[in-house]
Design an enzyme around this catalytic site. Structure first.
Site, PDB file in Angstrom:
ATOM      1  N   ASP A 157       0.829  -1.212   0.000  1.00  0.00           N
ATOM      2  CA  ASP A 157       0.000   0.000   0.000  1.00  0.00           C
ATOM      3  C   ASP A 157       0.863   1.261   0.000  1.00  0.00           C
ATOM      4  O   ASP A 157       2.100   1.197   0.039  1.00  0.00           O
ATOM      5  CB  ASP A 157      -0.921  -0.062   1.233  1.00  0.00           C
ATOM      6  CG  ASP A 157      -2.290   0.551   0.972  1.00  0.00           C
ATOM      7  OD1 ASP A 157      -2.430   1.332   0.027  1.00  0.00           O
ATOM      8  OD2 ASP A 157      -3.220   0.241   1.761  1.00  0.00           O
ATOM      9  N   ASP A 212     -10.006   3.682  -3.661  1.00  0.00           N
ATOM     10  CA  ASP A 212     -10.694   2.456  -3.230  1.00  0.00           C
ATOM     11  C   ASP A 212     -12.096   2.319  -3.817  1.00  0.00           C
ATOM     12  O   ASP A 212     -12.822   3.301  -3.962  1.00  0.00           O
ATOM     13  CB  ASP A 212     -10.827   2.437  -1.700  1.00  0.00           C
ATOM     14  CG  ASP A 212      -9.490   2.174  -1.027  1.00  0.00           C
ATOM     15  OD1 ASP A 212      -8.450   2.186  -1.715  1.00  0.00           O
ATOM     16  OD2 ASP A 212      -9.493   1.948   0.193  1.00  0.00           O
TER      17      ASP A 212
HETATM   18  C1  GLA Z   1      -5.983   1.374   1.422  1.00  0.00           C
HETATM   19  C2  GLA Z   1      -6.114   0.362   0.280  1.00  0.00           C
HETATM   20  C3  GLA Z   1      -7.228  -0.619   0.602  1.00  0.00           C
HETATM   21  C4  GLA Z   1      -6.902  -1.344   1.898  1.00  0.00           C
HETATM   22  C5  GLA Z   1      -6.687  -0.339   3.027  1.00  0.00           C
HETATM   23  C6  GLA Z   1      -6.148  -1.009   4.281  1.00  0.00           C
HETATM   24  O1  GLA Z   1      -7.129   2.170   1.525  1.00  0.00           O
HETATM   25  O2  GLA Z   1      -6.357   1.022  -0.927  1.00  0.00           O
HETATM   26  O3  GLA Z   1      -7.402  -1.549  -0.444  1.00  0.00           O
HETATM   27  O4  GLA Z   1      -5.767  -2.147   1.729  1.00  0.00           O
HETATM   28  O5  GLA Z   1      -5.763   0.678   2.653  1.00  0.00           O
HETATM   29  O6  GLA Z   1      -5.890  -0.107   5.301  1.00  0.00           O
END
Ligand code: GLA
Length: 402
Positions: A157, A212
């Site tokens: 990430d 996301d």
């Molecule tokens: C980010 C990523 C998500 C997930 C969260 C976890 O938002 O894009 O897919 O992995 O972190 O904290």
């Protein structure tokens, strides 16, 4: 005599080649030998967020091994954020001892014993998005640890990375993973900000192209800190237009994990979401509670005809071939010369959506067979084009084969 000599030559050559091969160290692992088709699996985040534990992961692996998902091609069981709590005095990453009393190696072994693969999550910054220790400055140490645990997939990430350069950060971890000699699929989760499709090939096997996903058909919502955004399915879809040339075997665009079955959309919206992700050659990472799926959700996630389109060995990502308001045509060329086609209705009332052979790069006079991948029926053959009635927020998905 002549025949004997010809026969003996390759034998000598082969034995010499064999000897010289044995004397060499094994060739270094290359990134693109992994994920030759889009990875398929499950990830904990969309449904379970921070509530991961060894019991959860084991029960998910049990379910996938027996409910048809493994048989349909789902392979990776990936644990997202919140499994890690600290580093020990030597800097080694420490899993939450309450939630993982048996340790991560035992959990990986369990998942492997079910014939599945095991994935983990970390972050290129000092901390993950949920404030757990990230891998910055510990890349080689963490990669070695993952290899010792026999981790098969790493999602990496982008939170708390400050002014770090994304290409540098991801290539450092990619090299660290490759240097272990253990094959670990590398999932770049940079949210598309630094255009990872321009530099990600050879560094990662897949890269997120957007912020996301949320469990909604259409939405664009800012994060609490004011940064942009969480997106609905069609908002993510629009951001894939033009990225198709960057995807191929071993290097995929990732429009984020599936929300199918999480309760925020209708069954036909989920069918459309799954169809579109399959056609985009997206990684198919289920994000629901696969231990207790309704029959109609399982039917979506395990539709083998749709999965075959996603996993087609040509590895072409589908693209938008036509848009007229809410009516869209999406096309994915297949290895047998056929096309997978989605007729999408984004609108709120039923409508007719059509595709012409010209839009598929076929001559109009060509007779091609049409098969519906959701009703599993052959619809006969046609020349010039094909059209169908498509319900609101729905797709008709077919293959068209000359
Ligand atoms: C980010 C990523 C998500 C997930 C969260 C976890 O938002 O894009 O897919 O992995 O972190 O904290």
């Amino acid at each position: 005599m002549k025949i004997l000599r010809i026969g003996a030559m390759p034998f000598v050559f082969l034995s010499l080649a064999g000897l010289s091969l044995r004397a060499q160290p094994p060739p270094p692992l290359q990134r693109e030998v992994l994920a030759h088709t889009p990875p398929m699996g499950w990830n904990s985040w969309n449904k379970f967020a921070c509530t991961v534990s060894e019991d959860l992961i084991k029960s998910v692996a049990d379910a996938m091994a027996t409910n048809g998902m493994k048989d349909a091609g789902y392979q990776y069981v990936v644990m997202d954020d919140c499994w890690q709590v600290s580093r020990d005095e030597n800097g080694n990453i420490v899993a939450d001892p309450q939630r993982f009393p048996s340790g991560i190696k035992a959990l990986a072994d369990y998942v492997h014993s079910k014939g599945l693969k095991f994935g983990l999550y970390s972050d290129a910054g000092m901390e993950t998005c949920e404030g757990r220790p990230g891998s910055q400055g510990h890349e080689y140490q963490d990669a070695l640890q993952y290899a010792k645990w026999e981790v098969d997939y790493l999602k990496y990430d982008w939170c708390n990375t400050g002014k770090r350069n994304a290409e540098e950060a991801y290539s450092t971890m990619s090299k660290a993973l490759l240097s272990t000699g253990w094959p670990i699929v590398f999932s770049i989760c940079e949210w598309g900000t630094a255009k990872p499709w321009l530099w990600g090939r050879g560094i990662g096997n897949l890269w997120r192209t957007t912020g996301d996903i949320s469990d909604k058909w259409s939405s664009r919502q800012k994060w609490p800190d004011g940064s942009c955004c969480e997106y609905g399915v069609v908002d993510i879809l629009d951001q894939q237009v033009g990225l198709e040339s960057f995807a191929g075997p071993g290097h995929w665009n990732d429009p984020d994990m599936l929300e199918v079955g999480n309760g925020g959309m209708t069954v036909s919206e989920y069918r459309a979401h799954f169809s579109l992700w399959a056609l985009l050659a997206a990684p198919l990472m289920a994000g629901n509670d696969v231990r207790s799926m309704k029959a109609e959700i399982k039917e979506i996630l395990t539709n083998r005809e749709v999965i075959a389109v996603n996993q087609d060995k040509l590895g072409r990502q589908g693209y938008r071939a036509n848009k007229q308001g809410d009516r869209e045509v999406w096309v994915k060329p297949l290895s047998d010369g056929g096309r997978a086609v989605i007729l999408l209705n984004r609108g709120t009332t039923e409508t007719t959506v059509g595709v012409t052979w010209e839009q598929l790069d076929y001559p109009g006079h060509l007779a091609a067979r049409i098969r519906d991948l959701w009703t599993h029926q052959d619809l006969g053959s046609a020349t010039e084009g094909f059209s169908a009635t498509v319900a609101s927020h729905s797709v008709v998905m077919v293959t068209i084969e000359p």
